[in-house]
Structures are given as structure tokens and as C-alpha cells.
Motif scaffolding. Structure first.
Motif, short mmCIF file in Angstrom:
data_model
loop_
_atom_site.label_atom_id
_atom_site.label_comp_id
_atom_site.label_asym_id
_atom_site.label_seq_id
_atom_site.Cartn_x
_atom_site.Cartn_y
_atom_site.Cartn_z
N PRO A 1 0.82 -1.22 0.00
CA PRO A 1 0.00 0.00 0.00
C PRO A 1 0.84 1.26 0.00
N ASP A 2 1.97 1.19 0.69
CA ASP A 2 2.84 2.36 0.73
C ASP A 2 3.40 2.66 -0.65
N LEU B 1 2.01 1.99 -3.38
CA LEU B 1 0.89 2.55 -4.14
C LEU B 1 0.70 4.02 -3.80
N ARG C 1 -1.48 0.86 9.05
CA ARG C 1 -2.44 1.84 8.57
C ARG C 1 -2.47 3.05 9.48
N HIS D 1 -4.52 4.99 1.01
CA HIS D 1 -3.96 3.84 1.71
C HIS D 1 -5.05 2.96 2.28
N ARG D 2 -5.98 3.61 2.96
CA ARG D 2 -7.06 2.88 3.60
C ARG D 2 -7.86 2.10 2.57
N ALA E 1 -6.94 1.16 -0.38
CA ALA E 1 -6.16 0.11 -1.03
C ALA E 1 -6.11 -1.12 -0.14
N VAL E 2 -5.91 -0.89 1.15
CA VAL E 2 -5.81 -2.03 2.05
C VAL E 2 -7.15 -2.77 2.10
N PHE F 1 -4.96 -6.84 -2.57
CA PHE F 1 -4.05 -6.80 -3.72
C PHE F 1 -4.01 -8.12 -4.45
N VAL G 1 -2.33 -6.48 5.03
CA VAL G 1 -2.38 -6.57 3.57
C VAL G 1 -2.73 -7.98 3.14
N ASN H 1 4.59 -2.80 -6.63
CA ASN H 1 3.53 -2.03 -7.27
C ASN H 1 3.95 -1.57 -8.66
#
Lengths: 412, 542
Positions: A22-23, A25, B14, B125-126, B128-129, B133, B189, B380
Motif C-alpha cells: 500500500p505504501d 501505491l 495503517r 492507503h485505507r 487500497a488495504v 491486492f 495486507v 507495485n
């Protein structure tokens, strides 16, 4: 071709490191920068520009507009803001002259057209073959802040009409503007009235999402405070030892950042701090998809059920062929028309020629007749002449005879 | 409503990024992002290398906020370079409304106080988590080079074990691509990992086109994505395109074999290619260096583009990145077995009579570097490169092909050839989307029709003029003739009249003169006539 086993959940023996995903991203999106388009709709003089200035703590120099505009106009201005390494490309879309006309039936049209235009631009970029979505400046309106004038009696007819047209196109957040004119009790009743009117007219406004546990509670609480009653001001007034933003009245200072005075802080928190990403996402996944679907269906595309065909391109091709045929028939028609015209003109000209000849024939005939007469006269003259000659001759002969007779007489 | 700073390990990832909101009305200071970069779990083999301690990407965001905000320039979208198919930026869309346009080059504006959109990264971030993924990893190499062991070692878990044997161990009737899907959780994640393998690659005697199934697999996934994207009713799709292909090069040899070259050539335009030297414990350090150099030259000669591990935005990270990049292609050793080192730690290693090869020891092999680069820093980016470069190139080629083929079928000889993407006068056709080209075509055709109409009109007018002129000339001629005829007739008449007049006058004059004589003659004639009725037949004419 492939055999897929069920998804198994496995435990890790150690730290692999993909928790930084996530980071990664986030870093990439921060580096790319964000973009946000905010639309303000409200009557002239309700404090739209001031509110935006207050919200973003900066002055967007925009001249106030007069009441005399004949039609509602749209003005959009973009600028780049930065707050602690986060770049935001902000576009503020303003309506000018909204609610000023005497006949307001068409007030919503320019707004709807603008929103559709931005969707259209995005759709066209997406449909290109060589496209660059990542450098494309997304101008779709992510949120529409609707300013309700603080009459205290509910929504006006114009409000209802416009909101009904917009609710399927953009996220709507209604606001009570200049709420420092509404007292607390009135405000409460006013809010209830507005919400009930919205519900009874079937207008869907944006609800802050409650599916993410982190923010669900706060969001649902805020949903109950809608519509927000705000006061906007960029002036700093000294109040005691502090300087606050607010409006100075003889009876006190209405402070912008004070939660007991108005809902400005709530608005800012909800739109900017907590749900900005969600606003953008819902614009893309709901409103844009709806527009896209309607537009493609309008153009005649249909999802094909077979596996291998690519409906979009094939339908395009079919449309194009049809189009070409139409154009060809038009061409043919035009040619035909031309041929007919030419024929007509030709016969006309021929007729003209004939007429001309006829006219001259008449004249010719007359002349011929005259000539005949003349000839006749000539003939008579010649006859007379020959008669005369004969007479002359006769006379001469007689004269000769007489002369010879006289000669003879003399001889006797 | 201020959130407390978090402490602790990856489970609070997070919370790490929530801003400590300064809610006072002090409008002077811009907000600082507070980061907690101290919480790192102990990693296997992290002692010996200093590079590991910095590999936490959260350190990328711990750089202090520069005091002069105006020095930060507006970034442009980064696209990792690719050998084939560079992007040409399309021209900016036309401005329909004033004020909205392409990215400005002026520095961004400073804010007067707290606004709050600096929390945007946290929101991202929130989300995406929450979403989770996905990643698809393809391993490609001959049998027995350690692909399945590699997968197990990379993700520190037994993806392939006794109950779920690796594809190579399964008894296959037909050779086909095998996928294995697992769900891994680390911190908050969730990662859905798909492994794509092709057992039997390069096993046959005749290995021509043995890479076909893999290429077709990647293309199938791209096709699926294109289809999903083109639907009228679109739904969120899972992204199962192949994001990365690890190609195993056998260590015994003098460079790339022909089959390696062919296979990599087929794959490098479709997928991010990471070549690795498998079973590198059979190479000494010197041999390894030489082998790596040879491979790199071979790759260059054959113009094979491998994944470049592009630079990140943090300066320190970039230095480490460059260091690690210098080790490409990575020489790796993987192991399923664990061994206890002195110190009590359990490490994956391979034991030999002469020593133990530790997987995570960077002095022994490059596995750790590979894992760091692939998973911790560029995970990523692999996905993004697949989407932005390989997928876009494939999509472009795909639509162009269809457009070209359908255009030939129904081309009107008068119109320009090509499908919905006819070449307009302005130049490249690919920049136009199908609807715009339809519009252009319409306009083009209408213009042509108009021109044709005008031409026809012109010709028509000319001809009509011509005809009218002829008619007028004819009329004029005839008129002239008539006039002339009339004139001559007139003169003839006049002459005749004159002639007549003069003759009659003459005659009358003569008649007057010779009246008596004529009288006498007449009498004589009459008398003679009555006398010589019978005798004198000769009558004097009168």
C-alpha cells in the motif's frame, strides 16, 4: 488451457515484505499528484466564492458576477495547491447568473451540459486507440456543492428542478449558505424540512460511505447533520487574544471555525479530509459508468454474449458501413437531381430556339410577299415600258410613212 | 478528533500515516506528516547487511517538509521506458470552458492555513488495504532448475508441498500452463498470489515454439481485460494479467542458449521480464561475474528488454536501488529446507559437505536482493508497468489490427482506406477515438458532396451561358439578315418608284407632244383596218 486450483490461504514463515505494497501505491499516487474538481451551484450572492476561499484557505481571485446575465454561465478555474508534499490540482467550477433570470426553466441546462461534456471528454480519451490516461487531466466534476438560500422555509422550486436533474450525474452535497442569518431553532427545523423535501422528491444526495470501519461511525454521524449550515469568511478578526476567521457583527463575531457557530468544520472534514478519495471514486465508478453506458447504448452498442467477438469495434464498423451507404445514396440522389435539372434546362433552351426561328420565319414570309409585290410592279412597269416603246415605234413608223408619203407626193 | 501517533509493528501500518491533526486556529505553520519509521520487525539475515534497515519504504515519506513549498515542482506522470512502443502524448483536449486546461507549469500555490487534503494519501492507503491486492507471477525455465522451490522461498511459505505438489511433479498427460492461487496475509495486507508455471518447458527433443503456451496465456489475459473494458455494462474486474515473469537461466553454460533467447524475445513485449541465474551455488564468484556479463551482452545483442527497476523518488533509496540493479541478472539459490545457524536462528539453506549456502545471505547469493527489489520496492511498479506499458501496447496493436482489417473490407474507393481510423488530413489516425473519426468522416464526406455539388453547378452554369450566348448570336444574325433584306427591299422599291415615276413622266410628256400624231395614226389605223380587213393583214400595232 489452464487448471486453477482453489485459492488456499497460507501462513508466512517470516517477513516477506509485501506489506509495504500500500505504501508503494500511495507513494506513486502522491508523486503523480491528485486532482479534484469541485462545482458550486447557487444563486448570485450566496457566498460561493467566499466559501471556496475559506475552505482552501487561499484566495482564488474571481470577480463577482452581476445579476444581469441573461443565461446561466459556467466558469471553471484550475490551480495547483500543495499541502505538506501532497499536490492537488483543484478545479473550481462556478455557475454565474444562476437564479437571476426571470424565466428559470433552462437554468439547469448549462450545468448538465458542462457535466456531460466532461464525461464525454473522458470517454473519448478512453476509447482512443493510442491513449494516455495517466497524463489526462480529469475534469469530471467530483462533487457538487449546492447552496440553499437561507429562507428558512425549505427548498425552492428551482432547487428541486436542478437537483433532480443533477442527482444521477454528480455527487451532491447540499449546504445552507449564509447560515448566520438563521437561528439555531430555525436551523434545526429548516434542515429537517430540506431533508424531507429531498426525500419526497426522490433526490439522491451524496451519503458519506459507512462501509469502512475506520470512518463508518464518523461518517454516519455526519450524515445526520446534512445539509451543513455554513458561514464563509476570509477576514481575520481579533477576538480577545486570538485572531479568528469570521464575520463581525455589532452583536458578536460569527466564527467560521467554531463548531458551535456553524458546520463549516464538519464540511471541511468530510469533503477534504475524510472522503475526498471516495468522492473521486464514486464519480468514476457510478456516475461516469452510468453516463458511459447510456452513451454507448445511445450509439447502438450492445454487449455481445459470445465469447470471442469484440462488440465495440464490430458495432462501430457496422455503423460506419451503414453511414457510408447512406452517404452514397445521398450522393446518388444529388446526381440524379442534377441530371433532371440539366434535361429540363436543355428542353427549355430548345424551346427558346424554336420560338426564335418561328418569329423570324414570320418576318421572312412578310418580306417574301413584299418582294413578290415588288416584282409584280416591276413587271407591270416593264410591260408599260414595252408598250411605250411600241407606241414610239408606231409613231416613228407613221412618221416615216408620212415622211415618205410626203416625199412621194412631192414627186407627183 | 486528533489521532494518536502509532507505535509498533506492521500491524499498525495503517495508523502509521494518520496525520496528527493540529486543530488549533494557528494559521502559520503548514502541517507536517508524522511518520514512524522506527518500527521494523526483525528480518531473517538482516544483521549482516546495512541495506536492509533502510528498505522500509515508509522511510520514503519521512523526509521533512521543505520550508519553501514553492520549490516543489509539479510532477508529470512517470512511465517506465520500454523497448517497443513508446508513448506519444496526445495533444491536450480542446478547451471548451475557460480556465480548465492541461497541467500548468507554474509552481503550486501555498495555503494560508490548515485545509486537510494532505490526508488524501491516507485515504488512498485505507481504500487500497480494504480492497486487497492481486499479483500474478510467472516462472519460466527448464525442468529441475528450481522454480517451485524459488516460489516457496520467495514467499516464505510452502506454496508447493506434499499435498499440493508443484506442477513439475504432477503427472501430466498433456503439456499445458498451470496456475496456482494462494492467499497470503502480512500485516493488514491481503495478497492474492497467482503462480503460473509451464511444466515440460524445454523438455522435448524438438522444442520449437515451446514458449507459445505461455505467450498465449499472457495474451489471453490481456484479451480478457480488453473485453472487460469494452463492455457497455462494466463491472470491476480482477486483474489477472501476468505482472512479472522470472526467467531461469541454467548456470552451466556460456551465456544464453538459443531457446532462452527465443523465449525471452517472445515474452519481453508482453510481460516484465526478470532473468535470474538458477542454482547459482554451482558457480564461484568469479565465474558468476563473468557469466552475468555474458548474459547482459547477450541480452543486448538480441535486443531483449528486461525489467529495469526504475528509480523511486527518495534519493537514498535510489542509491541503494542502483547498487542492487548492478547485480542484474540475479544469481539465486533457493531452498525448501531450513537449517539452524549458530545463534539459534532458523534459516533456509542448502547444506554441503564443504559448507552451507544460506539463501538470505547476500554474500552467498543475490536472492535477498531479488526479493527486496521485487517485493519490497517494486512490487507495485511491476503491476503499473504491466498496465501502463505492456497492456496499452497490446491494446493498441489489437485495435489497430482490427481497424485495419475491417477497413479494407468495405472501403469506398473514393474515401481514404482504413477502418474507423481513417487518416485525416491532420496526420496520425491513432490519436482519434472511434467516435471522433466517425464525425470526421461525416464532415469529410459532406465537404466532398458540397464540392461536387458546386462543381456540377459551375459546369451547368457555364453550359447554360454558352447556350444562351449562341441563341443570342443567332437571334442577332437573323435580325441583321432581316434588316438587310428589308433594307434592300426598300431600296428596290424606291428605285422602282423612281423609275416608274420618271418613265411615266417621260411617257406622258411624249404622249402630250405626240398626241395629234398619235391621233392621226390611230384614225389612219382604224380606217386602214376597216379597209384592209381582208387585204392588208399587217396591222400596225398601236
Amino acid at each position: 488451457m489452464t487448471s486453477v486450483t482453489d485459492v488456499r490461504e497460507l501462513k508466512l514463515d517470516g517477513h516477506v515484505g509485501f506489506d509495504s505494497l500500500p505504501d508503494q501505491l500511495v507513494n506513486r499516487s502522491v508523486q503523480q499528484g491528485f486532482c479534484f474538481n469541485i462545482m458550486c451551484i447557487g444563486e448570485t450572492g450566496l457566498g460561493k466564492s467566499t466559501l471556496i476561499d475559506t475552505l482552501f484557505n487561499t484566495r482564488f481571485e474571481s470577480d463577482s458576477c452581476s445579476h444581469k446575465l441573461a443565461k446561466v454561465g459556467i466558469r471553471a478555474s484550475t490551480c495547483d495547491l500543495i499541502e505538506s508534499n501532497v499536490q492537488l490540482k483543484l478545479t473550481v467550477i462556478d455557475t454565474q447568473g444562476y437564479g437571476d433570470q426571470i424565466n428559470k426553466e433552462d437554468s439547469y441546462k448549462p450545468i448538465v451540459d458542462y457535466i456531460n461534456d466532461q464525461f464525454e471528454k473522458y470517454l473519448q480519451e478512453e476509447l482512443k486507440i493510442q491513449r494516455n490516461m495517466f497524463a489526462f487531466h480529469d475534469t469530471r466534476a467530483h462533487v457538487c456543492i449546492y447552496f440553499i438560500s437561507p429562507s428558512g422555509h425549505g427548498l425552492k422550486a428551482l432547487d428541486l428542478v436542478t437537483l433532480k436533474k443533477l442527482d444521477s450525474k454528480v455527487n451532491i452535497i447540499p449546504l445552507i449558505a449564509k447560515s448566520d442569518t438563521v437561528s439555531k431553532n430555525e436551523l434545526h427545523k429548516f434542515k429537517i424540512k430540506i431533508m424531507s423535501e429531498l426525500v419526497s422528491n426522490g433526490i439522491q444526495i451524496y451519503q458519506f460511505p459507512t462501509d469502512d470501519e475506520n470512518v463508518a461511525e464518523m461518517n454516519s454521524q455526519m450524515n445526520g447533520h446534512l445539509p451543513f449550515a455554513v458561514v464563509g469568511s476570509t477576514e481575520e478578526i481579533k477576538s480577545g487574544t486570538k485572531t479568528v476567521r469570521g464575520r463581525q457583527y455589532p452583536w458578536g463575531i460569527a466564527q467560521v471555525d467554531n463548531e458551535t457557530h456553524c458546520d463549516f468544520v464538519k464540511l471541511r472534514e468530510m469533503i477534504l479530509r475524510t472522503n475526498l478519495e471516495d468522492l473521486r471514486e464514486s464519480t468514476h465508478t457510478r456516475h461516469y459508468e452510468l453516463y458511459r453506458r447510456c452513451r454507448l447504448q445511445e450509439m447502438g452498442f450492445v454487449d455481445s454474449t459470445s465469447d470471442k467477438s469484440f462488440s465495440l469495434q464490430e458495432t462501430f464498423e457496422a455503423k460506419r458501413q451503414q453511414h457510408l451507404k447512406e452517404l452514397q445514396t445521398k450522393e446518388e440522389e444529388m446526381r440524379q437531381k442534377f441530371v433532371v435539372r440539366v434535361k429540363e434546362k436543355e428542353s427549355e433552351l430548345k424551346q427558346n430556339e424554336k420560338d426564335l426561328h418561328m418569329r423570324f420565319d414570320g418576318v421572312k414570309k412578310e418580306l417574301a410577299e413584299e418582294r413578290q409585290k415588288l416584282d409584280e410592279k416591276k413587271r407591270i412597269l416593264e410591260e408599260d415600258m414595252s408598250n411605250f416603246q411600241r407606241r414610239k415605234e408606231a409613231v416613228r413608223q407613221a412618221q416615216d410613212a408620212q415622211h415618205s408619203a410626203s416625199l412621194k407626193g412631192k414627186k407627183k | 478528533m486528533s489521532r494518536a501517533m502509532s507505535t509498533g509493528g506492521p500491524t499498525s501500518a495503517r495508523e502509521r500515516y494518520f496525520i496528527n491533526t493540529n486543530r488549533s486556529t494557528d494559521t502559520d505553520k503548514p502541517l507536517n506528516v508524522v511518520n514512524d519509521s522506527s518500527a521494523l520487525p526483525a528480518r531473517i539475515g538482516s544483521d549482516s547487511s546495512a541495506s536492509v534497515g533502510r528498505s522500509n519504504p515508509s522511510s520514503l515519506r519521512s523526509s521533512p517538509v521543505p520550508s519553501d513549498l514553492s520549490s516543489i515542482a509539479v510532477p508529470t506522470a512517470r512511465v517506465a521506458p520500454v523497448a517497443s512502443g513508446d508513448f506519444k502524448r496526445p495533444p491536450p483536449p480542446p478547451k471548451a470552458y475557460p480556465g480548465v486546461g492541461p497541467k500548468s507549469s507554474t509552481p503550486p500555490r501555498k495555503l494560508g492555513g490548515y485545509v486537510g487534503f494532505a490526508n488524501l494519501p491516507n485515504q488512498v492507503h485505507r481504500k487500497a488495504v480494504r480492497k486487497g491486492f492481486e499479483f500474478t507471477l510467472m516462472v519460466c525455465g527448464e525442468s529441475g532448475c528450481g522454480k517451485s522451490t524459488f516460489v516457496n522461498t520467495m514467499f516464505l511459505t510452502n506454496v508447493y508441498n506434499k499435498e499440493y505438489p508443484s506442477p513439475s511433479l504432477r503427472i501430466q498427460k498433456t503439456l499445458k500452463v498451470e496456475t496456482t492461487r494462494v492467499l497470503l496475509k502480512e500485516g493488514s495486507v491481503n495478497l492474492k498470489l497467482t503462480m503460473v508455471d509451464f511444466p515440460g518447458y524445454g523438455d522435448r527433443v524438438d522444442n520449437s515454439n515451446c514458449w507459445e503456451p505461455m505467450v498465449r496465456y499472457t495474451e489471453d489475459k490481456f484479451d480478457r481485460h480488453i473485453r472487460g473494458e469494452s463492455q457497455v455494462k462494466r463491472q470491476t474486474m480482477s486483474d489477472d494479467r501476468v505482472h512479472c515473469c522470472v526467467y531461469f537461466i541454467a548456470p552451466n553454460g556460456h551465456g544464453l542458449k538459443p531457446i532462452d533467447v527465443q523465449c525471452m524475445k517472445a515474452l519481453h513485449t508482453r510481460v516484465n521480464l526478470i532473468p535470474v541465474i538458477a542454482k547459482a551455488d554451482s558457480l564461484t564468484a568469479g565465474e558468476c561475474e563473468a557469466f552475468k556479463k555474458k548474459i547482459l551482452t547477450d541480452l543486448q545483442t538480441n535486443k531483449i528488454s528486461i525489467y529495469q527497476f526504475p528509480d523511486l523518488d527518495d534519493e537514498d533509496e535510489n542509491k541503494l536501488n542502483k547498487e542492487r540493479k548492478s547485480k542484474v541478472p540475479f544469481a539465486i539459490v533457493s531452498s525448501n529446507a531450513c537449517v539452524t545457524k549458530e545463534g539459534g536462528k532458523l534459516v533456509r539453506a542448502r547444506t554441503y559437505p564443504w559448507g552451507t549456502v544460506e539463501v538470505d545471505n547476500i554474500e552467498h547469493n543475490d536472492f535477498h536482493v531479488l526479493r527486496t527489489m521485487m517485493v519490497r520496492t517494486h512490487f507495485n511498479d511491476l503491476k503499473v508497468t504491466t498496465h501502463c506499458n505492456h497492456y496499452e501496447n497490446y491494446r493498441q496493436a489489437h485495435w489497430s489490427k482490427i481497424a485495419a482489417s475491417s477497413g479494407d473490407a468495405g472501403a469506398n474507393p473514393g474515401m481514404a482506406a482504413g477502418g474507423p481510423l481513417i487518416k485525416t488530413a491532420s496526420g496520425s489516425s491513432l490519436n482519434k477515438n472511434p467516435m471522433a473519426t466517425l464525425e470526421d468522416e461525416k464532415i469529410d464526406h459532406q465537404a466532398r458532396i458540397k464540392k461536387m455539388e458546386q462543381d456540377m453547378e459551375q459546369v451547368f452554369e457555364m453550359k447554360v451561358k454558352e447556350k444562351l450566348r449562341k441563341l443570342r448570336d443567332m437571334e442577332a444574325n437573323l435580325k441583321k439578315e432581316m434588316e438587310e433584306a428589308k433594307a434592300s427591299l426598300e431600296t428596290a422599291k424606291n428605285d422602282l418608284a423612281k423609275h416608274q415615276h420618271s418613265f411615266y413622266r417621260e411617257r406622258d410628256a411624249w404622249a402630250d407632244e405626240n398626241k395629234e400624231l398619235e391621233e392621226l395614226i390611230r384614225q389612219h389605223y382604224d380606217a386602214a383596218k376597216s379597209l384592209n380587213k381582208k387585204k392588208d393583214k399587217k396591222l400596225i400595232p398601236f
